[in-house]
Design an enzyme around this catalytic site. Structure first.
Site, PDB file in Angstrom:
ATOM      1  N   SER A   1     -23.945 102.164 -55.845  1.00  0.00           N
ATOM      2  CA  SER A   1     -23.134 102.289 -56.820  1.00  0.00           C
ATOM      3  C   SER A   1     -22.997 104.252 -57.174  1.00  0.00           C
ATOM      4  O   SER A   1     -24.019 104.456 -56.834  1.00  0.00           O
ATOM      5  CB  SER A   1     -22.574 101.773 -58.507  1.00  0.00           C
ATOM      6  OG  SER A   1     -22.773 102.831 -59.347  1.00  0.00           O
TER       7      SER A   1
ATOM      8  N   ARG B   1     -24.074  96.225 -65.871  1.00  0.00           N
ATOM      9  CA  ARG B   1     -24.910  94.960 -66.025  1.00  0.00           C
ATOM     10  C   ARG B   1     -26.621  95.504 -66.142  1.00  0.00           C
ATOM     11  O   ARG B   1     -27.196  96.617 -66.712  1.00  0.00           O
ATOM     12  CB  ARG B   1     -25.367  94.494 -64.286  1.00  0.00           C
ATOM     13  CG  ARG B   1     -24.758  94.321 -63.557  1.00  0.00           C
ATOM     14  CD  ARG B   1     -24.774  94.270 -62.031  1.00  0.00           C
ATOM     15  NE  ARG B   1     -25.258  95.505 -61.267  1.00  0.00           N
ATOM     16  CZ  ARG B   1     -26.818  95.706 -61.051  1.00  0.00           C
ATOM     17  NH1 ARG B   1     -27.811  94.305 -61.524  1.00  0.00           N
ATOM     18  NH2 ARG B   1     -26.725  96.869 -60.807  1.00  0.00           N
TER      19      ARG B   1
ATOM     20  N   HIS C   1     -23.566  94.446 -49.001  1.00  0.00           N
ATOM     21  CA  HIS C   1     -23.443  94.800 -50.291  1.00  0.00           C
ATOM     22  C   HIS C   1     -22.939  95.734 -49.271  1.00  0.00           C
ATOM     23  O   HIS C   1     -23.768  97.198 -49.924  1.00  0.00           O
ATOM     24  CB  HIS C   1     -24.411  95.396 -51.110  1.00  0.00           C
ATOM     25  CG  HIS C   1     -23.931  95.960 -52.299  1.00  0.00           C
ATOM     26  ND1 HIS C   1     -24.323  97.402 -53.175  1.00  0.00           N
ATOM     27  CD2 HIS C   1     -22.875  95.730 -53.707  1.00  0.00           C
ATOM     28  CE1 HIS C   1     -23.918  97.241 -54.161  1.00  0.00           C
ATOM     29  NE2 HIS C   1     -22.958  96.818 -54.295  1.00  0.00           N
TER      30      HIS C   1
ATOM     31  N   LYS D   1     -20.994  89.957 -60.038  1.00  0.00           N
ATOM     32  CA  LYS D   1     -22.543  89.633 -59.191  1.00  0.00           C
ATOM     33  C   LYS D   1     -22.900  88.597 -59.662  1.00  0.00           C
ATOM     34  O   LYS D   1     -23.865  88.352 -58.296  1.00  0.00           O
ATOM     35  CB  LYS D   1     -22.992  90.908 -59.423  1.00  0.00           C
ATOM     36  CG  LYS D   1     -22.558  92.506 -59.575  1.00  0.00           C
ATOM     37  CD  LYS D   1     -22.924  92.539 -58.177  1.00  0.00           C
ATOM     38  CE  LYS D   1     -21.951  93.874 -57.903  1.00  0.00           C
ATOM     39  NZ  LYS D   1     -21.988  94.535 -56.551  1.00  0.00           N
TER      40      LYS D   1
ATOM     41  N   LYS E   1     -18.623 103.771 -51.513  1.00  0.00           N
ATOM     42  CA  LYS E   1     -18.762 103.269 -50.321  1.00  0.00           C
ATOM     43  C   LYS E   1     -16.968 102.303 -50.842  1.00  0.00           C
ATOM     44  O   LYS E   1     -16.182 102.414 -49.690  1.00  0.00           O
ATOM     45  CB  LYS E   1     -19.224 102.004 -51.345  1.00  0.00           C
ATOM     46  CG  LYS E   1     -19.110 100.456 -50.637  1.00  0.00           C
ATOM     47  CD  LYS E   1     -20.811 100.133 -50.958  1.00  0.00           C
ATOM     48  CE  LYS E   1     -20.576  99.022 -52.487  1.00  0.00           C
ATOM     49  NZ  LYS E   1     -20.021  99.575 -53.569  1.00  0.00           N
ATOM     50  N   THR E   2     -16.580 102.846 -52.698  1.00  0.00           N
ATOM     51  CA  THR E   2     -15.045 102.370 -52.573  1.00  0.00           C
ATOM     52  C   THR E   2     -13.540 103.095 -51.268  1.00  0.00           C
ATOM     53  O   THR E   2     -13.360 103.323 -51.093  1.00  0.00           O
ATOM     54  CB  THR E   2     -14.689 101.724 -54.085  1.00  0.00           C
ATOM     55  OG1 THR E   2     -15.705 101.344 -54.371  1.00  0.00           O
ATOM     56  CG2 THR E   2     -13.319 101.120 -54.158  1.00  0.00           C
TER      57      THR E   2
ATOM     58  N   ARG F   1     -14.476 102.202 -64.822  1.00  0.00           N
ATOM     59  CA  ARG F   1     -14.414 101.237 -64.011  1.00  0.00           C
ATOM     60  C   ARG F   1     -12.702 100.354 -64.144  1.00  0.00           C
ATOM     61  O   ARG F   1     -12.190 100.714 -65.526  1.00  0.00           O
ATOM     62  CB  ARG F   1     -15.254  99.452 -63.985  1.00  0.00           C
ATOM     63  CG  ARG F   1     -16.767 100.240 -63.585  1.00  0.00           C
ATOM     64  CD  ARG F   1     -16.618  99.821 -62.396  1.00  0.00           C
ATOM     65  NE  ARG F   1     -18.096  99.886 -62.106  1.00  0.00           N
ATOM     66  CZ  ARG F   1     -18.466  99.652 -60.878  1.00  0.00           C
ATOM     67  NH1 ARG F   1     -17.894  99.252 -60.258  1.00  0.00           N
ATOM     68  NH2 ARG F   1     -19.969 100.356 -60.664  1.00  0.00           N
TER      69      ARG F   1
ATOM     70  N   ASP G   1     -17.142  95.945 -51.582  1.00  0.00           N
ATOM     71  CA  ASP G   1     -17.912  95.386 -52.455  1.00  0.00           C
ATOM     72  C   ASP G   1     -19.120  94.751 -51.683  1.00  0.00           C
ATOM     73  O   ASP G   1     -20.043  94.594 -51.425  1.00  0.00           O
ATOM     74  CB  ASP G   1     -17.606  95.348 -53.893  1.00  0.00           C
ATOM     75  CG  ASP G   1     -19.359  95.934 -53.919  1.00  0.00           C
ATOM     76  OD1 ASP G   1     -19.910  96.557 -54.424  1.00  0.00           O
ATOM     77  OD2 ASP G   1     -19.116  94.730 -54.844  1.00  0.00           O
TER      78      ASP G   1
END
Length: 531
Positions: free
Chosen positions: A232, A53, A214, A194, A236-237, A316, A251
């Site tokens: 990131s 991003r 988030h 996003k 988290k994932t 990704r 997410d």
């Protein structure tokens, strides 16, 4: 089969591909030379100039709806309605006459909060990303589908900064009056998801009294929901994808007044740097036909080298959530019992696990700490503290204190336990110590979820002398020495010097929030000062 026209959007004489299957979009991408097939059957694409991003090129239209509510600044940058209209007309003129890919989908798995979205893409693989990441309507739902929000995505269009009011040639602009996310000049697909996440982060708290988060979330067999906040690269994932618990989502979630937690999305968007089947089998196995790999390096047989970061560290994969075996259907959970704040502390001074009081939880939520390490961004040579309010500042249109206040109220109402988990460095800072072993972090998370960490008292917990958080003295499956960051350093003076350096960074960062926070929240931060 339903068909649609785009004239009402200002897009004329286009060849419209509506609601194509992922198989068709995969095939067309390869036919157009915009991607290749990996040995796993997944589609591999290169997103071009932008592999992440671009926060400085994200704007919100300043109008009657947003003017007094948005937390304007270098995160939420104002854009005039006049410049938006002119730029929108240029983008739709650019898309006119082209082959266009259109998808109707929705966000928010809880039917009470469902938001219909129409995504208009220049590229087939961007449309396949929308299939993966948003929720997929049934044929019956499509018949009566009316879009509430529209994403117009034109990676090949480049703005003229001087004429168009942008910073440079790429842009992602939210218009709350027209309910449009306008994205151009960048092929990075994360801008699509996003954009809608940012819109919901305004709509849900302002209009529906629901906290947007988030975070990732999963649920145990007893119906207990766990929530994982983190930026990131903090896990988290990875940590929410657990064979023993059903995944709600990886997410973006909402927490409602009815005490349910629902996924905004219909898929996952995971980092694949150094991915291995041993460490993360569920994510590894999700990379199959229907998945999209971004900016990875393949050999001549189509095999991905997950360690190769020559294009970007931010490699990704996106895949529909049903590529994961153990998922909650629908993606809604109840009764949140534990919240985990994940941080990758590259200074190696924050305990690997600690329990937070409500005031500490609010402080750490507003702070949203992690660290940047060398190589993740141009010019980063040593660890740098990185603070992102609410663990997602780039996507939060309101003042962080608003979200923190909502979270605090929900935590108290639901009687939730909040834990700070350091998935970063142990035994010293980045370059000296090593990354916390995933098996230990998983063991700590499991100990919390199984209720194995004992009562919140002196026998079971030690109060950290700098950060003031409560460290468990023992944890099943984790060597006791690992639980104390100071012990892992074998050098008390160096440890405390580094710890004080980080607490000063916390205090400096928090100054901009103090005026909006209660004394109780301010007391949740580190209390010891460096001399």
């Amino acid at each position: 089969m339903k068909t649609i026209a785009l004239e009402s959007y200002g897009i004329k004489n286009s060849k419209i591909n509506y609601q194509l299957s992922p198989e068709d979009l995969h095939r067309i991408t390869i036919e157009k030379g915009q991607g290749v097939q990996a040995s796993s059957g997944a589609l591999a694409v290169n997103t071009g100039e932008f592999t992440g991003r671009s926060p400085k090129d994200r704007f919100i239209v300043n109008d009657a709806i947003t003017e007094d509510k948005i937390w304007w600044g270098n995160i939420n940058i104002p854009f005039s309605p006049e410049n938006f209209d002119k730029l929108y007309d240029k983008v739709t003129a650019y898309l006119s006459g082209k082959e266009i890919f259109v998808r109707d989908c929705y966000a928010c798995a809880d039917q009470n909060y469902k938001t219909n979205i129409r995504v208009i893409n220049e590229y087939p693989w961007s449309n396949m990303f929308a299939y993966n990441m948003f929720l997929r309507p049934t044929a019956e739902e499509l018949e009566s589908f009316e879009a509430e929000w529209t994403v117009v995505n034109a990676p090949g269009f480049k703005a003229n900064a001087e004429a168009d009011g942008t910073r440079q040639h790429n842009f992602a602009i939210l218009n709350f009056s027209k309910k449009i996310a306008l994205i151009g000049g960048t092929g990075y697909t994360g801008e699509i998801k996003k954009g809608i996440f940012s819109a919901l982060n305004f709509i849900l708290p302002v209009e529906k009294n629901t906290l947007p988060m988030h975070c990732s979330a999963n649920v145990g067999a007893a119906g207990d929901t766990a929530i994982f906040f983190g930026l990131s690269g903090t896990g988290k994932t990875t940590l929410s994808t657990d064979p023993n618990r059903s995944l709600i989502g990886d997410d973006e979630h909402g927490w409602t007044n009815e005490n349910t937690v629902f996924n905004f999305e219909g898929g996952c968007y995971a980092k694949v740097i150094n991915l291995s089947k041993d460490q993360e089998p569920e994510i590894y196995d999700a990379i199959k036909p229907g998945a999209i790999l971004e900016n990875v390096i393949l050999d001549d047989k189509g095999v991905v080298d997950f360690a190769d970061t020559s294009i970007t560290q931010n490699t990704r994969v996106s895949y529909p959530i049903h590529h994961i075996e153990n998922i909650k259907v629908p993606s809604v959970g109840k009764n949140p019992k534990n919240i985990f704040f994940l941080t990758a502390d590259a200074f190696g001074v924050i305990p690997p696990i600690s329990k937070l009081t409500p005031s500490q939880a609010a402080y750490h939520f507003i702070s949203g700490y992690t660290a940047k390490v060398a190589g993740t961004e141009a010019g980063v040579k040593e660890p740098q503290p990185s603070f992102s309010a609410c663990f997602g500042a780039p996507f939060m249109p309101l003042h962080p204190a608003k979200y923190a206040e909502m979270l605090s109220n929900k935590m108290i109402e639901a009687g939730v336990n909040v834990w700070l988990i350091n998935t970063g460095w142990t035994g010293g800072p980045y370059g000296v110590g090593k990354r916390m072993e995933l098996k230990y972090t998983r063991a700590m998370i499991n100990a919390v979820l199984n209720g194995d960490l004992g009562l919140y008292d002196y026998d079971h917990y030690h109060i950290h002398s700098v950060f003031g958080v409560a460290q468990p003295r023992t944890c099943p499956g984790v060597p006791t020495s690992v639980l104390s960051p100071r012990q892992t350093w074998n050098d008390d003076e160096a440890y405390y010097t580094m710890a004080f350096k980080l607490t000063n960074a916390f205090r400096e960062n928090f100054k901009k929030f103090e005026a909006h926070c209660t004394e109780e929240i301010r007391r949740g931060g580190p209390q010891r000062y460096a001399f």
